[in-house]
Design a protein around this motif. Sequence first.
Motif, PDB file in Angstrom:
ATOM      1  N   ASP A 210      -4.963  14.891   2.222  1.00  0.00           N
ATOM      2  CA  ASP A 210      -6.045  14.159   1.837  1.00  0.00           C
ATOM      3  C   ASP A 210      -6.460  12.798   1.919  1.00  0.00           C
ATOM      4  O   ASP A 210      -7.445  12.317   1.622  1.00  0.00           O
ATOM      5  CB  ASP A 210      -7.177  15.219   0.992  1.00  0.00           C
ATOM      6  N   LEU A 212      -5.625  11.302  -0.902  1.00  0.00           N
ATOM      7  CA  LEU A 212      -6.286  11.039  -2.098  1.00  0.00           C
ATOM      8  C   LEU A 212      -4.801  10.660  -3.355  1.00  0.00           C
ATOM      9  O   LEU A 212      -5.194  10.790  -4.443  1.00  0.00           O
ATOM     10  CB  LEU A 212      -7.014  11.743  -2.604  1.00  0.00           C
ATOM     11  N   HIS A 213      -3.725  10.942  -2.636  1.00  0.00           N
ATOM     12  CA  HIS A 213      -2.675  10.981  -3.843  1.00  0.00           C
ATOM     13  C   HIS A 213      -2.536   9.548  -4.233  1.00  0.00           C
ATOM     14  O   HIS A 213      -2.799   8.649  -3.583  1.00  0.00           O
ATOM     15  CB  HIS A 213      -1.435  11.126  -2.860  1.00  0.00           C
ATOM     16  N   VAL A 214      -2.212   9.122  -5.388  1.00  0.00           N
ATOM     17  CA  VAL A 214      -2.351   7.874  -6.116  1.00  0.00           C
ATOM     18  C   VAL A 214      -0.857   7.288  -6.265  1.00  0.00           C
ATOM     19  O   VAL A 214      -0.016   8.245  -7.016  1.00  0.00           O
ATOM     20  CB  VAL A 214      -3.277   8.038  -7.515  1.00  0.00           C
ATOM     21  N   PRO A 249      -5.727   5.495  -4.552  1.00  0.00           N
ATOM     22  CA  PRO A 249      -5.423   6.390  -3.603  1.00  0.00           C
ATOM     23  C   PRO A 249      -4.704   5.691  -2.326  1.00  0.00           C
ATOM     24  O   PRO A 249      -5.133   4.628  -1.707  1.00  0.00           O
ATOM     25  CB  PRO A 249      -6.812   7.134  -3.286  1.00  0.00           C
ATOM     26  N   GLN A 252      -7.322   4.117   0.197  1.00  0.00           N
ATOM     27  CA  GLN A 252      -7.798   3.003   0.277  1.00  0.00           C
ATOM     28  C   GLN A 252      -6.810   1.850   0.618  1.00  0.00           C
ATOM     29  O   GLN A 252      -7.055   0.557   1.122  1.00  0.00           O
ATOM     30  CB  GLN A 252      -7.994   2.595  -1.481  1.00  0.00           C
ATOM     31  N   TYR A 270      -5.324  12.071   9.881  1.00  0.00           N
ATOM     32  CA  TYR A 270      -4.672  12.901   8.543  1.00  0.00           C
ATOM     33  C   TYR A 270      -3.902  13.867   9.111  1.00  0.00           C
ATOM     34  O   TYR A 270      -4.078  14.598  10.282  1.00  0.00           O
ATOM     35  CB  TYR A 270      -5.808  13.656   7.972  1.00  0.00           C
ATOM     36  N   ARG A 279       0.800  14.079  -6.909  1.00  0.00           N
ATOM     37  CA  ARG A 279      -0.553  13.613  -6.740  1.00  0.00           C
ATOM     38  C   ARG A 279      -0.774  12.430  -7.366  1.00  0.00           C
ATOM     39  O   ARG A 279      -1.608  11.576  -6.611  1.00  0.00           O
ATOM     40  CB  ARG A 279      -1.358  14.938  -7.410  1.00  0.00           C
ATOM     41  N   ARG A 280      -0.182  12.226  -8.461  1.00  0.00           N
ATOM     42  CA  ARG A 280      -0.535  10.765  -8.951  1.00  0.00           C
ATOM     43  C   ARG A 280       0.610  10.210  -9.922  1.00  0.00           C
ATOM     44  O   ARG A 280       1.206  10.799 -10.638  1.00  0.00           O
ATOM     45  CB  ARG A 280      -1.773  11.052  -9.851  1.00  0.00           C
TER      46      ARG A 280
END
Length: 340
Positions: A210, A212-214, A249, A252, A270, A279-280
């Motif tokens: 997605d 949105l992994h940071v 993320p 960005q 995607y 994830r982060r």
Amino acid sequence: MRILVTGGAGFIGSNFVRLILRNHPDDEVVNFDALTYAGNIENLADLKDNPRHTFVHGDIASTRDVARVFRGQGIDAVVNFAAESHVDRSLHMGPRVFIRTNILGTQILLDAARKHRVQRFLQVSTDEVYGSLGPTGAFTEATPLQPNNPYSATKAGADFMVRAAHHSHGLNAVITRCSNNFGPYQFPEKLIPLMIANALADKPLPVYGDGLHVRDWIYVEDHCSGIDVVLRKGVAGEVYNLGGNYDVPNIQIVKGILKLLGKPDSLITYVKDRPGHDRRYAMDNTRARTELGWQPAHPFDDALRETVNWYVAHQTWWQRIVSGEYRKAYDQMYGWRDKE
Ligand code: NAD
Ligand code: DAU
């Protein structure tokens, strides 16, 4: 100081060698690199005639090659960048070469450093050894190691061998753990250079999952200045986190690159997520700041703009990588030495 820099033909290593030669006029660098797919002698083209820089072609996982580079060189310090560094390769091509270089190679260097009474050993490690964070908080040096992919597992293994060499044998060793680097000379398989290259070619930009992994991002020059400070001022046996205080993320970052290049968001595609994708990540770099007086100096937006401009101005550099031409450059620049 005469510093053995391993992996100095790669992305961060080549930036570090330049920083040392620029900032420490009395230092000399012996640059030891196997020139794997990620090593590129063209990254060092401007140093070819520098009398304080010597390039030695060799493998840290070969006891013979390592013995050869230490013999008679008067090495004072080792900074170990040499590694298989790409998470996706460790997942899709298998971990063997990662185990060989990242763990066995580090141990062979540690043994040689002890034998030759090297005064300082610095292991360049990564925030990935800490695993993945929940929605809040940041990694500190006290965070337990919980690596989640084969690459980070081998980097954690190396960190433990460095710790053991200090604890059991008194080797003067320090470890730096840094977040995601970006800047000139990064191999175009990693997020930022890959997205720049694809955008310039109007090709799809593959965002995993997605988006949105940071990750925490740091300009390579700031990572190198942190290593330099830890090398000279770090306390033996300690770990120092280095990070850019810029955790955002992935999407960005990708949109920021498209904006700088004036390309449409419609290039974003995607794709299937990376297996076990952390994830982060976020780094607490308080220790390096308060105890050593280091801090990242390059604001992210300026550094990203400079990086994008560098890739635009150096299209031949990365296009030779994409086409495979860069692999012939060693023979042209140094091949005569191996034949002697
Ligand atoms: P890179 O893949 O660009 O460069 C690695 C270099 O090591 C190449 O020049 C390669 O030829 C050399 N090498 C590989 N195997 C070798 C071997 N067996 N013997 C000698 N040389 C060998 O990697 P990079 O991104 O510059 O990373 C350098 C180091 O920093 C690695 O240890 C990595 O784990 C660590 N690190 C990287 C990042 C990042 O964001 N790139 C962040 C934190 C830590
Ligand atoms: O955190 C430090 C680590 O950063 C270093 O130890 C590694 O050597 C270095 O490769 C880097 O690892 P990452 O896996 O974080 O970097 P990469 O550039 O491969 O990916 C960054 C993020 O972008 C990650 O969440 C995966 C995502 N990604 C990556 C690629 C290549 C995509 O969404 N699409 C892609 O095509």
